[in-house]
Structures are given as C-alpha cells and as structure tokens.
Enzyme design. Sequence first.
Site, PDB file in Angstrom:
ATOM      1  CE  LYS A  39      25.724  72.400 -47.287  1.00  0.00           C
ATOM      2  NZ  LYS A  39      25.093  71.257 -46.644  1.00  0.00           N
ATOM      3  CB  CYS A  47      19.977  72.059 -48.889  1.00  0.00           C
ATOM      4  SG  CYS A  47      20.069  72.631 -47.187  1.00  0.00           S
TER       5      CYS A  47
HETATM    6  N1  LIG Z   1      18.700  73.611 -42.114  1.00  0.00           N
HETATM    7  C1  LIG Z   1      19.547  72.743 -42.645  1.00  0.00           C
HETATM    8  O1  LIG Z   1      19.270  71.547 -42.677  1.00  0.00           O
HETATM    9  C2  LIG Z   1      20.874  73.182 -43.194  1.00  0.00           C
HETATM   10  C3  LIG Z   1      21.843  72.190 -43.470  1.00  0.00           C
HETATM   11  C4  LIG Z   1      23.065  72.590 -43.930  1.00  0.00           C
HETATM   12  C5  LIG Z   1      23.343  73.944 -44.125  1.00  0.00           C
HETATM   13  N2  LIG Z   1      22.381  74.889 -43.855  1.00  0.00           N
HETATM   14  C6  LIG Z   1      22.734  76.298 -44.045  1.00  0.00           C
HETATM   15  O2  LIG Z   1      22.868  76.931 -42.773  1.00  0.00           O
HETATM   16  C7  LIG Z   1      22.479  78.306 -42.874  1.00  0.00           C
HETATM   17  C8  LIG Z   1      21.386  78.598 -41.858  1.00  0.00           C
HETATM   18  O3  LIG Z   1      20.267  77.804 -42.196  1.00  0.00           O
HETATM   19  P1  LIG Z   1      19.063  77.548 -41.191  1.00  0.00           P
HETATM   20  O4  LIG Z   1      18.266  76.435 -41.772  1.00  0.00           O
HETATM   21  O5  LIG Z   1      19.563  77.463 -39.805  1.00  0.00           O
HETATM   22  O6  LIG Z   1      18.263  78.943 -41.382  1.00  0.00           O
HETATM   23  P2  LIG Z   1      17.063  79.475 -40.466  1.00  0.00           P
HETATM   24  O7  LIG Z   1      16.290  80.413 -41.318  1.00  0.00           O
HETATM   25  O8  LIG Z   1      16.381  78.346 -39.789  1.00  0.00           O
HETATM   26  O9  LIG Z   1      17.819  80.302 -39.309  1.00  0.00           O
HETATM   27  C9  LIG Z   1      18.572  81.425 -39.516  1.00  0.00           C
HETATM   28  C10 LIG Z   1      18.347  82.401 -38.357  1.00  0.00           C
HETATM   29  O10 LIG Z   1      19.223  83.509 -38.530  1.00  0.00           O
HETATM   30  C11 LIG Z   1      18.541  84.669 -38.092  1.00  0.00           C
HETATM   31  N3  LIG Z   1      19.219  85.852 -38.632  1.00  0.00           N
HETATM   32  C12 LIG Z   1      19.084  86.451 -39.848  1.00  0.00           C
HETATM   33  N4  LIG Z   1      19.923  87.488 -39.948  1.00  0.00           N
HETATM   34  C13 LIG Z   1      20.603  87.568 -38.779  1.00  0.00           C
HETATM   35  C14 LIG Z   1      21.607  88.430 -38.287  1.00  0.00           C
HETATM   36  N5  LIG Z   1      22.089  89.432 -39.044  1.00  0.00           N
HETATM   37  N6  LIG Z   1      22.056  88.234 -37.038  1.00  0.00           N
HETATM   38  C15 LIG Z   1      21.582  87.235 -36.271  1.00  0.00           C
HETATM   39  N7  LIG Z   1      20.633  86.376 -36.689  1.00  0.00           N
HETATM   40  C16 LIG Z   1      20.153  86.537 -37.929  1.00  0.00           C
HETATM   41  C17 LIG Z   1      17.113  84.470 -38.567  1.00  0.00           C
HETATM   42  O11 LIG Z   1      16.212  85.272 -37.846  1.00  0.00           O
HETATM   43  C18 LIG Z   1      16.928  82.969 -38.301  1.00  0.00           C
HETATM   44  O12 LIG Z   1      16.356  82.726 -37.034  1.00  0.00           O
HETATM   45  C19 LIG Z   1      22.055  78.521 -44.321  1.00  0.00           C
HETATM   46  O13 LIG Z   1      23.143  78.988 -45.050  1.00  0.00           O
HETATM   47  C20 LIG Z   1      21.684  77.121 -44.786  1.00  0.00           C
HETATM   48  O14 LIG Z   1      21.810  76.980 -46.175  1.00  0.00           O
HETATM   49  C21 LIG Z   1      21.170  74.528 -43.384  1.00  0.00           C
END
Ligand SMILES: NC(=O)c1ccc[n+]([C@@H]2O[C@H](COP(=O)([O-])OP(=O)(O)OC[C@H]3O[C@@H](n4cnc5c(N)ncnc54)[C@H](O)[C@@H]3O)[C@@H](O)[C@H]2O)c1
Length: 393
Positions: free
Chosen positions: A194, A248
């Site tokens: 990744k 990212c």
């Molecule tokens: N958004 C993208 O396009 C994308 C693509 C690939 C990978 N990622 C990865 O995926 C992961 C999540 O990204 P995202 O964009 O969904 O983030 P985001 O901020 O949109 O969502 C994360 C959610 O997790 C919640 N959260 C935080 N701590 C928590 C806990 N202890 N228990 C339960 N919920 C909790 C937050 O309140 C939030 O709503 C990251 O590592 C990111 O790098 C994101």
Amino acid sequence: MGLGYIGLPTAALLATKGYKVHGVDVKADVVETINKGEIHIIEPELDAFVKSAVQSGNLKASLKPDYADIFMISVPTPIDNENNPDITYVIEATNAIVPYVKDYNTVILESTSPVGTTEIIANILKEKGSAKDFYVCYTPERVLPGQTMRELVENDRIVGGLTPEAAKRVQKFYKTFVHGEVLVTNCRTAEMSKLTENACRDVNIAFANELSILCDKFGINVWELISLANRHPRINILKPGSGVGGHCIAIDPWFIVAEGKEDAKIIRTAREINNRKPLWVIEKVEKTVKEFKQKNKKEPLVACMGIAFKPDIDDLRESPSLHITKDLIKKGINVLVVEPNVKKYPGLSLTEYTEAIAKADIILFLVSHKQFKDVAIPADKTVIDICGVRSKY
Ligand SMILES: NC(=O)c1ccc[n+]([C@@H]2O[C@H](COP(=O)([O-])OP(=O)(O)OC[C@H]3O[C@@H](n4cnc5c(N)ncnc54)[C@H](O)[C@@H]3O)[C@@H](O)[C@H]2O)c1
C-alpha cells in the site's frame, strides 16, 4: 471500527450484500446521522447504499463495539508534526474491541499503516484479550474518492495474513463482495505494498515537478518537452503541477521514510521536491508581481485559479494550491480566489472564474479544472500556467 470515507462505504456495501453490520464510530453525530439512513461525507451513490442498508436492518451504527465474527478497522492514520506515523487511532480501536474478540474470530486492519502495525494489533489482542486462537490480516484499501462504490467491488485486493490460515479465511470473505482478484501475501508485504503504491505516484510526480523547475530555468516549455519525451515507446512522464495534495500521497510515503531512515533516499527526496513546489510557485508569483509593479506603476490583481488538490473535485485536503493562495494573501498580494467546484470556503471570498479573468492582471492557473481549458483570456493579461491547463501539448 471507523465510519469515514472507507469504513462507511464498506459497511454499507457489506450490509446490502446481506451481512449484519455493526458500525462503530467515536463521533456521536456520525452515528446519529447513519442511523437515520443519512450520510455525513460526500461520495456518489453512498447515500442510496446507506439508506437501503439501514432500512433493511442490516446496518446499525453505534458508539460501542459488540461481539462479531469479523472485525474491520478503518480509522485514520495521520502523520505528526515531524512526519512520523501516528497509529494512535488504530491502537485505540484495537483496545476497544479487545473485550469482544473471541476464539476463531477474524480481525482485519484496512487503515493505511506503517510496516509492522498488524503485528502490533495482534500482540495487543493476545496480551489483553481472552481469545487464544484468532485470525489477523491487513487488507489495504486503494479506492479513488468519487468512485468508491464502484472501486470497492471492482479493484483487485491484497490480503496480508499474519498467518497463511488467516489470509485464506479473509480472502474467502472478500471474494463474497469483490469482483476483482483477491491476492494473498503476508501482512508486512501487504502493508509495504500500500505504501509503495502511493510512494510510486509521489516519486513520479516529483520527477515531473523537478523537470518543470529545471525547464523554467533553461527557458524550455516543459509541456512540449514532456509530450516529446513521451513519444519514446517506454517513457511515460506525468504532468507537473503546484505540488502534491490529498490525504494519501502527500502523507503515506513518510511512513516508509520514518522507518527506512537513510535508506529511503528517493522516497524522502520526492516528498521534499513535491513539498517545495508550492514555495517555488509563490516565489515565481512574487517575481512576476514585482516586474508588473515596475512596468505599470501599480499593484497588480492576481487571480488564483483553483484551490482544490486536483482537477474537477471539491476536495481541499492538504491542497498545495490552497496553501499557495493563502500565502500570497498573507504576503499582501491582491488576490481573487477561484474554485468552481466549491460554493464557499471559510475565511476566503470566492470569485466566479470569468469575472476573475476579466478583473485580474495576472492569471495564475494552479489546477487543471475543465472550466479553465478553453476560457478566453484577453491578450493584455499575464498568464502563469503551473498545471499546463492552457498548454496545447
Ligand atoms: N479516503 C480514502 O480515499 C482512502 C483510500 C485508501 C486508504 N485510506 C486509509 O483508510 C483509513 C481511513 O481513512 P478515511 O478516509 O476513511 O478516514 P476518515 O477520517 O474519513 O474516517 C475515519 C473514521 O474513524 C473514526 N474513528 C477514529 N477513531 C476511532 C476509534 N477508536 N473507533 C472507532 N472509530 C474511530 C473517526 O471518527 C472517523 O469517522 C486511513 O488509514 C486512510 O489513510 C483512505
């Protein structure tokens, strides 16, 4: 665990495929919104998926975890002020599920994570939990925001097992809702895979950005240069721009650098080149403003065309063009801010793009939005095209 840009689409997709999904988030407003069948993030088609998932009774959101067969973690993994990965949210989410993980359950980490994180969560579960025999995997997400619902199903996926047995089980699970290939490896390779994907994009963009700075120095049109070089059958140079943004590519390569230290030379340098590009753009604008003042004996008005982090989207996270625009304002330069994909932005007043072109003396193209491609520009305007939107090449 985590109902954001990744967790919520995944939860809603699984629920519409017939799985009973207990979605957990630490934010009460997020939980409340989802339980009403509504969404708190912008993503095409997601509203229909969530509505149908909640109405069917298969998706319920909560502030607390519950017993389950499969636990999935999709919480944020940012960097701190020193560019070191911050896996606090992953640790917190793991601690929260500890009391609920039973023997033969599966725990899947989807958050983009530094190499070794899957082993860390497995150790927490082993040391603090009561289960002796459970399966832990790392399955990174690689969807493109704006296409999430389609790519969740169509993309190939990598399943990195802490053990081959864990990988086999999780592969079987993903195959129930993924049409792409589900490839199996160990968790460290999957974590690095990744990070490698995003570091690869970053390095290629840095090459283009470095070329753009060199060409400016050498008096060469970089767009023509790249289009000519790309005629080589095995060359494919990307387009330069105002830097690298989003949450990212501008962040994940640091996870490799933090651990790899002096051995992560190209990856670190690419980050530095891409981070320097907005500063170079600011210097270029300041120079152009100075020349304008000397020639015309008045302060110019600069139109900053685009503040999103890439073309044709409304996402401003880590946006280099937003940073450039704010910095020019801070330096006392008269600026008109243009972003056709956003209605308002706190602290900035937005101007419609044709009005900005009519009023401004210097037109600074920062993002290749489709509206900017063919719009007429009067001959007396000074144009600085950072993103090549006006280039014929
Ligand atoms: N958004 C993208 O396009 C994308 C693509 C690939 C990978 N990622 C990865 O995926 C992961 C999540 O990204 P995202 O964009 O969904 O983030 P985001 O901020 O949109 O969502 C994360 C959610 O997790 C919640 N959260 C935080 N701590 C928590 C806990 N202890 N228990 C339960 N919920 C909790 C937050 O309140 C939030 O709503 C990251 O590592 C990111 O790098 C994101």
